[in-house]
Design a protein around this motif. Sequence first.
Motif, PDB file in Angstrom:
ATOM      1  N   VAL C  28       0.815  -1.040   0.079  1.00  0.00           N
ATOM      2  CA  VAL C  28      -0.087  -0.166  -0.190  1.00  0.00           C
ATOM      3  C   VAL C  28       1.046   1.194  -0.159  1.00  0.00           C
ATOM      4  O   VAL C  28       0.448   2.193  -0.692  1.00  0.00           O
ATOM      5  CB  VAL C  28      -0.808   0.130   1.078  1.00  0.00           C
ATOM      6  CG1 VAL C  28      -1.710   1.354   1.421  1.00  0.00           C
ATOM      7  CG2 VAL C  28      -1.995  -0.959   1.106  1.00  0.00           C
ATOM      8  N   MET C  32       0.676   3.777  -2.906  1.00  0.00           N
ATOM      9  CA  MET C  32      -0.167   5.220  -2.473  1.00  0.00           C
ATOM     10  C   MET C  32       0.674   5.938  -1.620  1.00  0.00           C
ATOM     11  O   MET C  32       0.203   7.151  -1.502  1.00  0.00           O
ATOM     12  CB  MET C  32      -1.289   4.666  -1.659  1.00  0.00           C
ATOM     13  CG  MET C  32      -2.513   3.711  -2.388  1.00  0.00           C
ATOM     14  SD  MET C  32      -2.829   4.185  -3.968  1.00  0.00           S
ATOM     15  CE  MET C  32      -3.833   5.490  -3.256  1.00  0.00           C
ATOM     16  N   ASN C  36      -1.065   2.755   6.059  1.00  0.00           N
ATOM     17  CA  ASN C  36      -2.424   2.285   6.420  1.00  0.00           C
ATOM     18  C   ASN C  36      -2.646   1.745   7.782  1.00  0.00           C
ATOM     19  O   ASN C  36      -2.415   0.701   8.165  1.00  0.00           O
ATOM     20  CB  ASN C  36      -2.658   1.294   5.536  1.00  0.00           C
ATOM     21  CG  ASN C  36      -4.276   0.677   5.622  1.00  0.00           C
ATOM     22  OD1 ASN C  36      -4.957   1.335   6.182  1.00  0.00           O
ATOM     23  ND2 ASN C  36      -4.433  -0.786   5.084  1.00  0.00           N
ATOM     24  N   GLU C  90     -10.321   1.431   2.014  1.00  0.00           N
ATOM     25  CA  GLU C  90      -9.822   2.260   0.841  1.00  0.00           C
ATOM     26  C   GLU C  90     -10.971   3.243   0.264  1.00  0.00           C
ATOM     27  O   GLU C  90     -10.655   4.472   0.153  1.00  0.00           O
ATOM     28  CB  GLU C  90      -9.147   1.550  -0.206  1.00  0.00           C
ATOM     29  CG  GLU C  90      -8.279   2.394  -1.150  1.00  0.00           C
ATOM     30  CD  GLU C  90      -8.899   3.078  -2.443  1.00  0.00           C
ATOM     31  OE1 GLU C  90      -8.446   3.876  -3.001  1.00  0.00           O
ATOM     32  OE2 GLU C  90      -9.854   2.543  -3.071  1.00  0.00           O
ATOM     33  N   TYR C  94     -10.127   6.078   2.608  1.00  0.00           N
ATOM     34  CA  TYR C  94      -8.899   7.028   1.842  1.00  0.00           C
ATOM     35  C   TYR C  94      -9.401   7.668   0.470  1.00  0.00           C
ATOM     36  O   TYR C  94      -9.057   9.089   0.410  1.00  0.00           O
ATOM     37  CB  TYR C  94      -7.812   5.960   1.579  1.00  0.00           C
ATOM     38  CG  TYR C  94      -7.339   5.341   2.902  1.00  0.00           C
ATOM     39  CD1 TYR C  94      -7.125   6.007   3.968  1.00  0.00           C
ATOM     40  CD2 TYR C  94      -7.084   3.949   2.869  1.00  0.00           C
ATOM     41  CE1 TYR C  94      -6.601   5.472   5.021  1.00  0.00           C
ATOM     42  CE2 TYR C  94      -6.578   3.182   4.206  1.00  0.00           C
ATOM     43  CZ  TYR C  94      -6.330   4.103   5.146  1.00  0.00           C
ATOM     44  OH  TYR C  94      -5.798   3.486   6.222  1.00  0.00           O
ATOM     45  N   ARG C  95     -10.027   7.133  -0.396  1.00  0.00           N
ATOM     46  CA  ARG C  95     -10.291   7.550  -1.512  1.00  0.00           C
ATOM     47  C   ARG C  95     -11.003   9.009  -1.138  1.00  0.00           C
ATOM     48  O   ARG C  95     -10.549  10.139  -1.992  1.00  0.00           O
ATOM     49  CB  ARG C  95     -11.343   6.737  -2.499  1.00  0.00           C
ATOM     50  CG  ARG C  95     -11.146   7.227  -3.896  1.00  0.00           C
ATOM     51  CD  ARG C  95     -11.936   6.452  -4.699  1.00  0.00           C
ATOM     52  NE  ARG C  95     -11.089   5.067  -4.964  1.00  0.00           N
ATOM     53  CZ  ARG C  95     -11.401   4.223  -5.703  1.00  0.00           C
ATOM     54  NH1 ARG C  95     -12.667   4.319  -6.532  1.00  0.00           N
ATOM     55  NH2 ARG C  95     -10.782   3.049  -5.780  1.00  0.00           N
ATOM     56  N   ILE C 200      -4.505  -0.110  -7.305  1.00  0.00           N
ATOM     57  CA  ILE C 200      -4.672   0.035  -6.208  1.00  0.00           C
ATOM     58  C   ILE C 200      -5.691  -0.809  -5.361  1.00  0.00           C
ATOM     59  O   ILE C 200      -5.730  -1.277  -4.316  1.00  0.00           O
ATOM     60  CB  ILE C 200      -5.464   1.526  -6.055  1.00  0.00           C
ATOM     61  CG1 ILE C 200      -4.461   2.695  -6.636  1.00  0.00           C
ATOM     62  CG2 ILE C 200      -6.145   1.966  -4.820  1.00  0.00           C
ATOM     63  CD1 ILE C 200      -5.180   3.900  -7.061  1.00  0.00           C
ATOM     64  N   PHE C 204      -4.890  -2.981  -2.091  1.00  0.00           N
ATOM     65  CA  PHE C 204      -5.882  -2.998  -1.059  1.00  0.00           C
ATOM     66  C   PHE C 204      -6.552  -4.355  -0.730  1.00  0.00           C
ATOM     67  O   PHE C 204      -7.311  -4.470   0.398  1.00  0.00           O
ATOM     68  CB  PHE C 204      -6.723  -1.870  -1.229  1.00  0.00           C
ATOM     69  CG  PHE C 204      -6.253  -0.589  -0.590  1.00  0.00           C
ATOM     70  CD1 PHE C 204      -5.991  -0.276   0.772  1.00  0.00           C
ATOM     71  CD2 PHE C 204      -5.833   0.410  -1.504  1.00  0.00           C
ATOM     72  CE1 PHE C 204      -5.651   0.841   1.475  1.00  0.00           C
ATOM     73  CE2 PHE C 204      -5.078   1.444  -0.921  1.00  0.00           C
ATOM     74  CZ  PHE C 204      -5.119   1.744   0.535  1.00  0.00           C
TER      75      PHE C 204
END
Lengths: 244, 655, 303
Positions: C28, C32, C36, C90, C94-95, C200, C204
Motif C-alpha cells: 500500500v 499510495m 494504512n 480504501e 482514503y479515497r 490500487i 488493498f
Amino acid sequence: MAPLLEVKDLCLDYGAVRALNSVSLSVEEDEIVAVLGANGAGKTSLLKAVSGLIHPTEGSIQFRGEDLSHIQAFSLAGRGIAHVPEGRRVFSTLSVQENLMLGKYGVRSSRKKADLDSLEERVYSLFPILKDRRRQLAGTLSGGEQQMLAIGRALVSSPVLLLLDEPSLGLAPIIVQEIFSLIKKIHEEEKIAILLVEQNARKALKAASRAYILELGKIVVSGDSADLAQDPRVQAAYLGTKAC
Amino acid sequence: MNLSLSLLKRILGTPGSSGGGDELRRRRIIGIAAAVIFALFPLLPFVDNYWIDVGFYVGIYALLGLSLNIVLGEVGLFDLGHTAFYAIGAYVTAILNTRFHIPILWLLPVSAIAAGLFAWLVTAPVIHLKGDYLCIVTIGIGEIVRLSMINNPLGLTGGPNGINGIDNPHFIVPILSSRQFYYLLWAIIGLSAFLLTRLQRSRVGRAWNYIREDETAAKALGVNVRHYKLSAFVLGAALAGVAGNIYASKQMSISPESFTFMESSLLFCIVLLGGLGSIPGSVLGALAVTVFPEIFRPFAKYRLMFFGLALLLMMIFKPGGILPRLRDSGERLKKVVETKKARSSKPGAGCEDTADILKRANSAESADRSGSINTIDRADNVDTTQRSECSAHAETGGAQDKLLLRIENLGLSFGGVTAVSDMDLEVVKGRITALIGPNGAGKTTVFNIITGIYRPMSGRVLLRGEDISSRLPHQIAKAGVARTFQNIRIFPSLTCLENVLCGQHSRGKAGFAASMLRLASQRTEESRMLQKAQTCLARVGLSDSADSLASALPYGKRRYLEIARALAAEPELIVLDEPSSGLNDAETLELAALLKSLVAEGLTIFLIEHDMNLVDMVSDHVVVMQSGKKIAEGPMCDMRQNPKVIEAYLGSEED
Amino acid sequence: MSTFFEQLVNGLTVGSFYALVALGYSMVYGVMKLINFAHGDLFALGAYLGYSLLTGATGKITASMGLWGGIGFTALLVALSVALAGVLVERIAYRPVYPSGRLSLVVSALGMAIFIQNAIMAIWGSRPQAFPASVVPSLRFSFFGIPVTLLQVTILGISFALMLIIWLIVEKSNFGAAVRASALDRETAILLGIDVRKVIFFVFALGPGLGGVAGLMNGLYYRAISFNMGWNYGLKAFTATILGGIGNIPGAMLGGLILGVVESLLAGYVSGAWKDVFVFILLIAILIFRPTGLLGEKTAEKV
C-alpha cells in the motif's frame, strides 16, 4: 481523408496560467511532424493533452476520427498512441526486459499480443545494446541507452502514432545523432507517424517533414521543414530577436 | 454537559476560515463566551463533581492538544508519539514526589524541563527525517517510553501497576477538590494559550509556519530549520510535561496504561479536528474528543466505533478542522507590538525621491485599516529611504567592477550523472548577470549550490572573496544572498505580508523569551520588520494584497511576491530562477523594469532565464551553459551570433 | 544450542506473521505513499473471523472437509472477507480524503483503525477469546534434532507458500511488474496502458487478505486473541516493513522474518521484557542510518 491526429483550438490552463492558447495542428499517417520552441513554450503540455494525462480547457483532439476527450488516459495505449515522456522515465528498479514487457501492457487483444512478441525481437534488433543488457536494471543504463529503452518500450505496443518528448534532452551530441537516425529508421521501416517535440531544432527539422513553432503557448510559425530551416524566426524563437 | 453541548453546537455552526473581519468579531464573541462558560462551569448548581472532572480531563487534553499543536500544527511535523513527553512529565513528578516528597508545584517546572530535555535528546538525531519517517520514529519513541515504564527500570516506575500515593499540589491552600483542580488546570491553560498566541504573532511563530509551508523556501530565506524544529519539539514536550505533572497529582497514581499509542493518536486527532495551528481549535478539539464519548456513554459498546467514524467523516467533509486559524492582518500585527508612545512619537525622515512609493504604500495601508487609526503617524514611521530599505548593502558610489560572487571549478554529480563540472563564473556587483542554456544544462543546480541547498563535490563558491560552499542555506541567506525558485515556492496559507516577513527573519534576533514576554526590544524589532516587509510589498505593487492569503494571488503576482520576499532579506545578491516563466508579455516588461530599477538602487542580480527578450532587456552579462559546463559568455548580442551557443540551442549544423 | 534452534523456529513462526502483515503495509505504501494505520486491525479482524469459523460451526468445517481441507477453507474465507474489508477501507476512509492531504489521511486512517477495533469489540466482546485447543493436533517431532510442533510446521508451510506466491506474482508476472511500475512512476504507468485503479484495488485487497490469514494463524498459534491486538502487531509489522525498506516487497518479507528471529533471540538470551524496547530502538537506528531499509537503495532528493 481526415488526418491521423487532429488537434483543434486547444486551450489548456494550469490554474490561472494559460499553457496552451488555441493550438491547432495535424499529423498525417506516415509523417514526422516536429513541434519546436523554447523551454516553457508549452510543448510538453501539448503532448500530455494528446495522451490524456491532462485535460484541456477547450478544444478537441481527434485520433483516427475519434474524439479523445472522454477516453481514459490508460486506454489510449491500446488504441495505437504511444508516448515517450520527457526525461525518458524508464522504471529504474525494473529490468530492461520488464520495462519492455510493460510496453505491451496496454494492448488488450490476445491475437495482437502474439504479434507483439516478434515486435520485442524487432526492438532488440533495432537496439542491440538493449538485448545485451536485458537483465540489467534500467536505472543502471546510460542516458542514451535509457532513451533507447523508452522508445523501445513505446514501440512494442505497435503504435500508429508515436509521441516523442525531447528525445535529445541531456544527451551528448554523438548520442543525439544516433537517436535521431534511429527515429528516422523507425519511421521508415515501421511506418509509424511521429509527433516529435524538440529543443534541438536543426536535428528535428531534418527529421520532420513539417514543423510547428510554439511560443508562449501559441503556434507562431508552421510549414515545411525545408522552408523553416531557412527561416530566421526559428532561431528567434530560441534566442530572441533583438538586432545588435 | 448541556452547556458544553450548546457551545459545541454554536462553534460548529460557524463557517470556515473566510478570514474576514466579521469572522474575527464572531470568533472573539465566541471566545469570550467560551471563557466565561469555562470559568463559571464548576460553580453552576447542576454541575456535579463528575462533570467537573470531565471538565478537568477536557483541560488535560486541551493542554496536550496545545502542546502537540506546536509540533504538528505550527511546524507540520508528524508526531504520533507525543504521549511519551506527557508520560515523562507524569513519571518525573510521581517519582520525585513519592521518593523525596518534593512538593508537586515545585515539580511543575522540573517536569517541564525534564520532558523538554528528553525531547531534545531523542529528536535531535532524527529531526532531519521527513514526513512519514519522522512519524514512525515518534511512534517508536512513544512505545519505547511506555514499554520502559512497564519494565520498571531500577525499580523506579513501579512496573505495570505504576506509582501510587502522589501528593496533591499546594498553592496557598492545598488543592484537593475537583473544583480546585479544575481552576488550577484551566488557569495554566489560559496562561499557556496567552503565551502561545504571543509566540504565534512573532518571528518565532512565523518561522515555524514557514517550515510547515515550505521547508526549502524557509531555509533559503534564512530560517534555521533544524533549530526551529527542535525548539518546537522541546517546547511542545515541556508543555506536555506540565500536563503530566497536573494529571499525576490529580489522579494520585499513574500507570503505563495512560500513555499508549491510542492516546497519541487521540492527540493527533485533537489538533487536526480543531484546525492545524489553531489555539482555540486545539481546546475545542479536546472538548470534542472528551465529551463525545461521554455523551455516548449510554451506548458504551458502540461509542468508540462512532468516534472513529466521526473522525473519518470530519476528514472527508471538513479537512481543515472546526476552527481553522485565522491569519492576522498587518494592522493587527502592528497593533500588538506598538505601544501608544511608539505610535505617536517616532520622528519621520522620508526621502524626496521615494515619496511616491511611500505614498503608495501608505495609501494601501490606510485603505486596509479603513481609516480607524491615525494614518499620518504611521507614515512618519517609515524612517529610512526606500532605496536603502530594499537593498541593504546598497552602495551609491564605488567601483562598478567589484566582484561579488565568484564560482571556481565547480563540480557536482548525482549518482554518476554529472550535473555540473568545471564551472567558473563571476557575478559583478551592481549588474545583472544572466545564466542561460538549454533545458537540462545544469543551471538550477548551480543556483542550488550557490544558495547552499546542494554542497559541491569540487570547487568553491566565493561571496565577497569568502568561501561559502560549505555553509548552510540559512547562513548564506544571512550573508546576503536571497533567491526565488523556478516553480514558485511561496507559503500558500500565510498572508502575503507574512510571506514577505520571512525575508526579514534573518535580520531579526528576537527569540522565545523576548517574543513571549514581548520585550521592548522585540517590539521595536517587530515593528521595524513589519515596516520593511510592507515597503517591499509596495515595491512590487502588492500592498493591496498584504492581508490576503498568498494562495489567493494570481500566478503572475506570486512571482512578484517571491521577489518581494527575497528583497525583504536585504540581500546584496538576489538570485532569480526563471522569473519570467508563466508571465505574459506585458508582465514580462513590467518585470524587466523592476529588475532594472533594483539594480539602479545598487542590488546585484543573477538570473536564470529562458525568455531571451527579457535577457536582452536587462542583462549586462550572459553566461551560457550546456551539459553542466560553461560554453560561452559575453553580452547577449554576441551570444546570439556565437556558433557554440547557436549549436547548444538549435543543434549542430552538419549531420 | 537446542534453545537457540527452538528460539529460531519460534522466531521464524512469529516472523512469518510479521512478514505477511508487513507485505500489506509495504504494498500500500509503495503504490499510495500512505501508511494504512487500519492494517493492524484488519489483521485482528482476520483472527476473529477465523475464531468464529472454527468455533461457530462447532468444528463442522474441519469435520466435513478433513483437518487440512477445513483449515484451508477457513483461511480462504478469512482471506476473502478481510480482502473485501481492505477494499472497503480504501473506498470509505482514503479515497474521499486524498485531495485533503497527508495529515487528513493520517487522521482518517486512525479513525478507521479505531472504528474497526471497536467494531470487533462490539461484535465479539471486550474480553479476550480463545481459539479451540488443538485444531491442529499437538504433535511434536524432531527435525534434524530441532524440536518443532506440527502447528509450527503448518504455519511456516502456509506462510512460505503464500510468500512464494506473492513473490511470484509481484516479481515474475506482468501484473506484478505493472504494480511495481505504478509505485515507481504513476504517470508513465498510465501512459503504458496500466489501469492504476486496478493496481490500487489489488494492493488493498491482497495486503489485508494476507494480513487476515496471518491473524488466523496467529490465533491458532497463541490461541488467545483480543480486540486490540492489532495495534501491537501492526506496529511490529510496520517496523518489519521499515527494516526491509518501505515499499520494497521482498524487503517486507525478509524484514518480518528477521524481526521475528531477532525478537525471539532477544527474548531468549537478553530479556523478554525489554525485547520490544530493543526492537523500537532498532527501528529508529535503521531510520537514522539506513532510511531506505536493508534492501533499499539511496535516492536523491530533488528541489
